[in-house]
Design an enzyme around this catalytic site. Structure first.
Site, PDB file in Angstrom:
ATOM      1  CG  ASN A 430     -21.871  25.224  -4.752  1.00 25.07           C
ATOM      2  OD1 ASN A 430     -21.090  26.141  -4.960  1.00 25.07           O
ATOM      3  ND2 ASN A 430     -22.129  24.781  -3.519  1.00 25.07           N
ATOM      4  CD  GLU A 431     -18.735  24.587  -1.830  1.00 27.43           C
ATOM      5  OE1 GLU A 431     -18.158  25.674  -1.679  1.00 27.43           O
ATOM      6  OE2 GLU A 431     -19.325  23.980  -0.906  1.00 27.43           O
ATOM      7  CG  ASN A 432     -22.410  18.356  -5.521  1.00 25.95           C
ATOM      8  OD1 ASN A 432     -22.424  18.829  -4.383  1.00 25.95           O
ATOM      9  ND2 ASN A 432     -23.487  18.333  -6.284  1.00 25.95           N
ATOM     10  N   GLY A 435     -16.451  17.851  -2.901  1.00 23.21           N
ATOM     11  CA  GLY A 435     -16.910  17.052  -1.779  1.00 23.21           C
ATOM     12  C   GLY A 435     -16.525  15.594  -1.901  1.00 23.21           C
ATOM     13  CB  SER A 476     -17.787  26.170  -9.271  1.00 26.20           C
ATOM     14  OG  SER A 476     -16.927  27.187  -8.825  1.00 26.20           O
TER      15      SER A 476
END
Length: 827
Positions: A430-432, A435, A476
């Site tokens: 999730n979002e790495n 990021g 994602s």
């Protein structure tokens, strides 16, 4: 046959005896009864030694628990057995522990997400023998690994990336910081001889001719005496059985069964969910059955369409050859103390999801691989599961000791979840990836590992090797490659958070992502939940307890700015509470209606989030006390098979008829430009036809478009569906003072029916059932009525129904915008 002895009774938890924590609870070094499965927090709560961390600001009072070391003890009685081997098995230890039997250290653990097995053969011949599981603070271990591997960027100031533990134990922008420890899954003794089934991975496929195939990949463990024994694996799927010989010494075998023409498993709304018993029995020619594995499987195919097209790159789930628009919700752990979530609670929450029209649940990467109970219910209800690997919002080191743990947990859980037809997608994180590109990680990392090797290398390899029947996606949001920005809406999955963070929710209409995997809007919990959890007197949005139960950065500020776009400043807490609930439902509706109307370009929306893990102001549709917010009821409308919505297109306004059902939708649409008092100013009747699984658009004639003077609206009806369109924002609309007639009827079973008949236009009428009785629930949420229209709210759990109480629990946007009523509502 293998014998199993659950280890449930007789456990104690030793309280801290030294250090800063000594004396905080009970007698230093004393003990309290411990529940297994369970955790330290729930044991201390049961013993009355800590306050409920969900109430007021007690979370801070129990923060020390996560920094203390804890020891579980029991005594294992003598277990005389004729079996050759005895194993001590823990399905889950949270997280850093040393397991000791008598004076022998059996091993150490550092991963909440996997199971552990220790050979204790002969150790229990004479008893009792003490068993100790000593937990080191997760903070201590995380800081040790951090010192070893170096600092990494992290969206939250906690060390969760340095050990394999539920990340949100350390707090999130919706969750408390309650760092758990304990034997959080079942423990048992297993006695066995000759050989056992060490791992079973059933690969379920359907051929082009419709024949079902179950290929069971089996790993065996043998005793020394059983090493050279020929064995047999019997695989039964429903009424179909095959026998596969296992040569002496073999530790791997593949058994295959064909099932001609099985009924297919479908997502809800597309067909039925037939499940078939799948049983694998390991047998010895002399001793008979040695071990047995049993699950249910379903036959279906699933693939992920990521083909390039005129709009970019698709992201569409295709089940049994049928492209699906995913009507999804994000799932977080349902309790921050996850051992408290049992099968019944999973079922309640997932049945709520299904009743709201949801067909996909994304298990978010800051949480867990959930219990099989969760996936069993999803199988039964036709809820597709998108499963994140547990990585979220941080850079994760790829060196040892973490890399080996990641591989072990991934292999175990991909195999464990393989039987479940509901599982349709593995997602790397999730979002790495986002990021790394957008959150200034790259310069800070200066070449250090951060997880990319997991998401683009290790994890897809494990999925391909262990269960190639399901697609894998690296993260994602993710656009498919570094050739595009990770959160490019034209490619792959997108997360839409700029709207909540910085813009009005109407900005959702500015883009058409291929798949919206996260978006949402906050609102407080239901009123009864707030009152149970927060003792502030008076309550206000910024009273101490309310602020403590608002974990998002500038969360209240964003709520206020969101309201300011549409409403006057709320006059009091009750109005603020109601309007924030309205805004949450309106925001999500704006996004879902827009994106669904663009199917198949947009192939899914996954609302953040379905559930809460405690009482909190958050994006959830169901709060921490299991009460539905108005958003929940709005989801049932938004995710219905047929959705009617008014949308602005480059060529003008249209009525979009979204038909996700298997039947054509056709008829005559009635379009009316209506004055506030209900007078019809213009009317048009137009034929419409929407084929199955398509969207049809009906251009709106100019004469039915309301003027932007705040005195008119548009009502469109197509069959049983209706859409209303207001050309201006609420604060600029000329709402009349609210007025209605109310009738109360009580059935013999105590169910109350509250029927409201509008004497004027009533916008977003809401019966707040929990204000009638904390146990009360109603079957509908925000309801807009034109003059003369009626709506019935069915209320269950209301102990003493009265019409006066019902009238007092009703709220409308009119009352928040219009002057005081000169003609009051009548009860």
């Amino acid at each position: 046959m293998k014998d199993v002895t659950p280890l449930v009774d007789g456990w104690t938890l030793r309280l801290p005896g030294t250090g800063a924590e000594a004396g905080r609870v009970g007698e230093p070094g004393g003990t309290v009864p411990a529940a297994v499965p369970g955790c330290v927090h729930s044991d201390l709560l049961a013993a009355g030694l800590i306050p409920d961390p969900f109430l007021d600001r007690n979370e801070t009072e129990v923060a020390w628990v996560g920094r203390a070391d804890w020891t579980y003890r029991t005594a294992l009685a003598a277990h005389p057995t004729a079996h050759e081997r005895t194993d001590l098995v823990f399905d889950g230890l949270d997280t850093v522990a040393t397991v000791t039997l008598g004076d022998t250290v059996l091993g150490s653990t550092r991963n909440m997400h996997r199971s552990y097995r220790f050979d204790v053969t002969g150790a229990l011949d004479a008893g009792p023998v003490p068993l100790t599981v000593a937990f080191t603070s997760a903070y201590e271990e995380a800081e040790r690994v951090k010192a070893l591997l170096g600092d990494r960027p992290n969206s939250y100031p906690e060390p969760f990336p340095y050990l394999r533990k539920m990340a949100c134990s350390f707090g999130w922008d919706w969750g408390p910081t309650l760092v758990t420890a304990g034997i959080w899954k079942p423990a048992r003794l297993e006695h066995w001889s000759t050989a056992r089934l060490a791992r079973v991975t059933p690969l379920v496929t359907v051929g082009a001719d419709g024949t079902g195939r179950v290929e069971a990949r089996i790993e065996l463990e043998r005793t020394a005496a059983g090493a050279d024994r020929p064995l047999t694996v019997r695989l039964r799927v429903g009424e179909h059985t095959t026998h596969t010989p296992v040569p002496p010494g073999a530790q791997h075998v593949t058994a295959v069964t064909q099932v001609p023409g099985p009924e297919l498993w479908w997502p809800r709304g597309y067909g039925e969910q037939p499940l078939h018993d799948c049983e694998i029995t390991l047998t010895d020619p002399d001793a008979g059955a040695l071990d047995r594995w049993q699950r249910r499987v379903g036959f279906r195919t699933v693939r992920l369409d990521t083909a390039a097209d005129a709009h970019g790159t698709a992201f569409t789930l295709v089940v049994n050859g049928t492209p699906v628009f995913a009507r999804g919700v994000n799932w977080i752990p349902d309790d921050v103390l996850p051992s408290r979530v049992d099968a019944a609670r999973y079922r309640r929450r997932l049945e709520q999801a299904a009743a709201a029209g949801v067909d996909l649940v994304r298990v978010w990467g800051g949480g867990l691989y959930e219990s099989d109970d969760f996936y069993d219910v999803c199988d039964e209800l036709g809820l597709m599961v998108w499963q994140d690997f547990p990585f979220a919002c941080a850079a994760y080191p790829e060196e040892q000791p973490l890399r080996g743990e990641v591989e072990a947990e991934a292999r175990e859980n991909v195999s464990r979840l393989a039987p479940h037809p509901a599982l349709v997608l593995w997602n790397g994180n999730n979002e790495n990836l986002w990021g790394f590109r957008d959150w200034d990680w790259e310069p800070e990392l200066a070449g250090d590992s951060w997880g990319e090797g997991y998401y683009l290398g290790l994890l897809p390899r494990i999925v391909a090797e262990t269960d190639p029947t399901r697609p894998y996606w690296p993260g994602s949001p993710w656009s498919g490659s570094w050739d595009h920005h990770p959160n490019d809406p034209g490619h792959g999955t997108a997360h839409s958070w700029e709207v909540w963070n910085r813009q009005d929710y109407t900005a959702y209409r500015d883009s058409v992502p291929r798949f919206v995997a996260e978006f949402g809007w906050q609102a407080p919990s239901a009123y009864a939940t707030v009152r149970r959890a927060i003792g502030d007197d008076p309550l206000s949005p910024d009273s101490p307890g309310m602020l403590h139960h608002q974990k998002a950065g500038d969360g209240n500020g964003k709520l206020a700015r969101g309201l300011a776009h549409h409403f006057p400043v709320p006059a009091d807490f009750d109005t603020w509470h109601y309007l924030t609930q309205v805004n949450q439902a309106r925001a999500v509706a704006t996004g879902v209606e827009h994106w669904r109307s663009h199917w198949p370009r947009c192939a899914g929306t996954v609302v953040w989030q379905l559930n809460d893990c405690w009482p909190v102001t958050s994006w959830a549709a169901v709060d921490g006390d299991e009460r539905e917010k108005p958003l929940y009821h709005e989801l049932a409308r938004l995710y219905a098979d047929r959705l009617l919505t008014v949308q602005d297109r480059p060529g003008g306004m249209v009525a979009a008829l979204v038909n996700q059902s298997a039947q054509p939708w056709s008829g005559e649409a009635v379009l009316r430009r209506t004055a506030v008092d209900g007078t019809v100013l213009a009317e048009a009747r137009l034929p419409f036809a929407a084929a199955p699984r398509t969207v049809a658009e009906l251009p709106l004639p100019p004469e039915v478009l309301p003027a932007a003077d705040g005195k008119e609206l548009l009502a469109v009806r197509a069959g049983a569906e209706r859409a209303l369109w207001f050309p201006v924002r609420d604060k600029d609309f000329g709402y009349p003072a609210p007025a209605w007639d109310l009738e109360l009827a009580v059935r013999p079973d105590g169910t109350a029916q509250v029927t409201v008949t509008a004497r004027v236009l009533l916008r977003d009428l809401l019966l707040q059932a929990d204000r009638l009785d904390p146990r009360a629930r109603t079957d509908r949420g925000l309801t807009t009525l034109l003059p003369g229209e009626s709506a019935t709210f069915t209320v269950r759990g209301w102990a003493h129904p009265t019409a006066q109480a019902a009238a007092a629990a009703l709220r409308t946007v009119n009352a928040a915008v219009a002057p005081p009523a000169t003609s009051p509502p009548r009860a």
